[in-house]
Write a protein that holds these residues in place. Structure first.
Motif, short mmCIF file in Angstrom:
data_model
loop_
_atom_site.label_atom_id
_atom_site.label_comp_id
_atom_site.label_asym_id
_atom_site.label_seq_id
_atom_site.Cartn_x
_atom_site.Cartn_y
_atom_site.Cartn_z
N THR A 1 0.85 -1.19 0.00
CA THR A 1 0.00 0.00 0.00
C THR A 1 0.89 1.24 0.00
O THR A 1 1.77 1.38 0.86
N ASN B 1 -8.00 4.41 -2.87
CA ASN B 1 -8.81 4.90 -1.77
C ASN B 1 -8.58 6.39 -1.59
O ASN B 1 -7.47 6.88 -1.75
N ILE C 1 -1.91 -0.95 -8.84
CA ILE C 1 -3.29 -1.42 -8.69
C ILE C 1 -3.63 -2.48 -9.73
O ILE C 1 -4.35 -3.44 -9.45
N GLU D 1 -9.87 -2.01 1.42
CA GLU D 1 -10.19 -2.29 0.02
C GLU D 1 -8.93 -2.08 -0.80
O GLU D 1 -8.31 -1.02 -0.75
N ASN D 2 -8.55 -3.09 -1.59
CA ASN D 2 -7.45 -2.89 -2.54
C ASN D 2 -7.88 -1.87 -3.59
O ASN D 2 -9.06 -1.57 -3.74
N THR E 1 -2.50 -1.41 -3.66
CA THR E 1 -3.39 -0.40 -3.10
C THR E 1 -2.69 0.95 -3.04
O THR E 1 -1.48 1.02 -2.77
#
Length: 494
Positions: free
Chosen positions: A257, A385, A285, A381-382, A290
């Motif tokens: 992430t 965001n 992604i 949530e992948n 992420t």
């Protein structure tokens, strides 16, 4: 290098790529424009007559209106431009995006934690619940360095001024921020250091912290110990033994992430560094990873671009709330919604908040928006965001770490040495900054102005990110030991 750059065919302004002199002739849209003023690099030039009240267009979108008649060849900046931003707006969901084409995930060398998370560093952290024990935390850090092993990437304490005399959401924000860091997988083990009388004391913090591994997380209340430093150092020794059991092993980038942030932007940021960083989350992604984009005030004026990329009406509604609630935050204090850009931004060629925002949101690439996170909420949530946090560099970057970013990609046109609790990669918008501040800058996006293709440099940046994640390279901020912890505050201090 070219003298000017036109970002979008719809634009009626171009950006100077170098200092230009009054009277110089520049080619634009098949005609020759004579400059009516000296134009500094990064600043805008009108390439058509723009009557008073008409839109000034950059990135293909309005960045304001002409405050007076602007002639082709004029310098376009704060003296002749007005923002179009107003108060709260109503929005309609008009989805316009396509999913990224899946790619085979690459791997990095990370630390697999017992809760299923993956870290990119194996550090032992000392986290105070309250500012009163900051100096004690630092002393414990210094006296614990003798416990470092080859398996550990460092022992670090974090300081902040909060944890007591706070009410309501401020108190909760502090507890959310500290809880997010305690759970962060870059920490192989954590000592939580309390004073004992603070209102965000350890018992209160545990209510927000939830479940934790008692082998990995230990607590000490200073007022309950005769020699808190000696007793805490013994606990850190135990935590170092625990964390030293972890070894780097191959992990899919599906577990990676990245946080996306910009600061000290200039007129080149929206041309080089931000588009480059935007290409990186698209690559990540597409491989299942992420990315988290924040700085809500620097979405104002460009928010519909993000709203129309929301994967569902539910996510769209959350994005509308994200934008309008942050505007209400400004309005509660009778502050103008368009208080940005900063003096440094303006000196670098950014004129209005719309100008800044349209460059800023490019860091989010083209991926659909999968979720919207409240301040202090962990990412689950992948994909892409959006996160509730202000534009302030230290507060926003800390918020990204708190929500689970393993590292922050930080674009800048003017430079900054700061770092947050996770590796903070500084990406310069221009090569002059990368040369001048080589001790601050990790990656030069200015190469895009001298012929390097975006796709080529994006792959190079992805390689760099994977090397940082694998521990093969450290960021300049880590070398400086710059690890600021800044918590979002909004309210009364007792």
């Amino acid at each position: 290098m070219k003298a000017i750059y036109k970002i979008n065919p719809k634009d009626n302004v171009v950006v100077a790529l170098q200092d230009l002199k009054k009277g110089e002739n520049i080619p634009a849209d098949g005609k020759t424009i004579t400059l009516n003023a000296n134009i500094a690099a990064g600043h805008k030039i009108a390439i058509a007559n723009i009557p008073e009240g008409e839109c000034i267009v950059k990135y293909g979108f309005p960045i304001g209106t002409a405050a007076c008649n602007i002639a082709a060849g004029d310098w376009v900046h704060t003296h002749n431009t007005k923002t179009r931003l107003g108060d709260l707006l109503d929005y309609s969901y008009e989805p316009s995006f396509k999913p990224l084409e899946p790619q085979t995930p690459r791997t990095f060398l990370g630390y697999k934690r017992k809760d299923g998370k993956v870290g990119i560093r194996n550090e032992v952290w000392i986290i105070p619940t309250v500012g009163c024990v900051n100096s004690i935390a630092k002393l414990i850090e210094e006296e614990s360095q003798k416990f470092l092993t080859p398996e550990l990437d460092g022992i670090y304490s974090y300081s902040h001024p909060y944890g007591c005399s706070q009410l309501s959401q401020d108190k909760r924000n502090t507890e959310l921020a500290l809880s997010g860091l305690i759970h962060h997988p870059n920490a192989g083990a954590v000592l939580v250091l309390g004073l004992g009388c603070e209102n965000s004391n350890i018992d209160e913090l545990k209510k927000v912290l939830g479940d934790y591994d008692s082998d990995r997380v230990k607590f000490l209340v200073c007022q309950e110990h005769e020699d808190e430093v000696e007793d805490a150092v013994k606990i850190v020794e135990e935590l170092c033994r625990y964390a030293s059991q972890f070894k780097r092993e191959p992990c899919s980038v599906e577990h990676l992430t990245i946080g996306l942030k910009c600061g000290g932007s200039d007129g080149f940021s929206g041309i080089t560094a931000n588009p480059l960083v935007g290409a990186l989350p698209d690559l990540l992604i597409a491989q299942g990873g992420t990315a988290i984009l924040t700085e809500v005030p620097e979405m104002f004026g460009a928010e519909t671009i993000l709203m129309n990329r929301c994967r569902s009406k539910e996510v769209f509604d959350k994005t509308v709330d994200l934008i309008n609630n942050f505007k209400k935050y400004f309005m509660r204090y009778n502050e103008k919604i368009d208080s940005n850009p900063s003096p440094g931004n303006k000196a670098g060629g950014i004129t209005t908040l719309e100008d800044k925002s349209l460059g800023c949101v490019q860091k989010g690439g083209t991926a659909p928006v999968n979720d919207v996170l409240r301040y202090g909420q962990s990412v689950h949530e992948n994909g892409l965001n959006l996160l509730q946090a202000p534009g302030n560099d230290l507060v926003a970057s800390t918020a990204l770490a708190v929500s689970g970013a393993h590292m922050v990609l930080f674009t800048t046109g003017r430079g900054t040495p700061f770092g947050c609790p996770v590796p903070t990669v500084k990406i310069s918008s221009n090569s002059e900054l990368a040369r001048k501040k080589a001790r601050w800058i990790d990656f030069d996006a200015g190469k895009l102005l001298t012929g390097t293709e975006l796709s080529e440099l994006a792959q190079e940046l992805l390689d760099y990110v994977i090397n940082v994640a694998s521990g093969k390279q450290t960021t300049k901020s880590e070398a400086f030991d710059k690890r600021e912890l800044a918590i979002f505050k909004d309210g009364v201090t007792l």
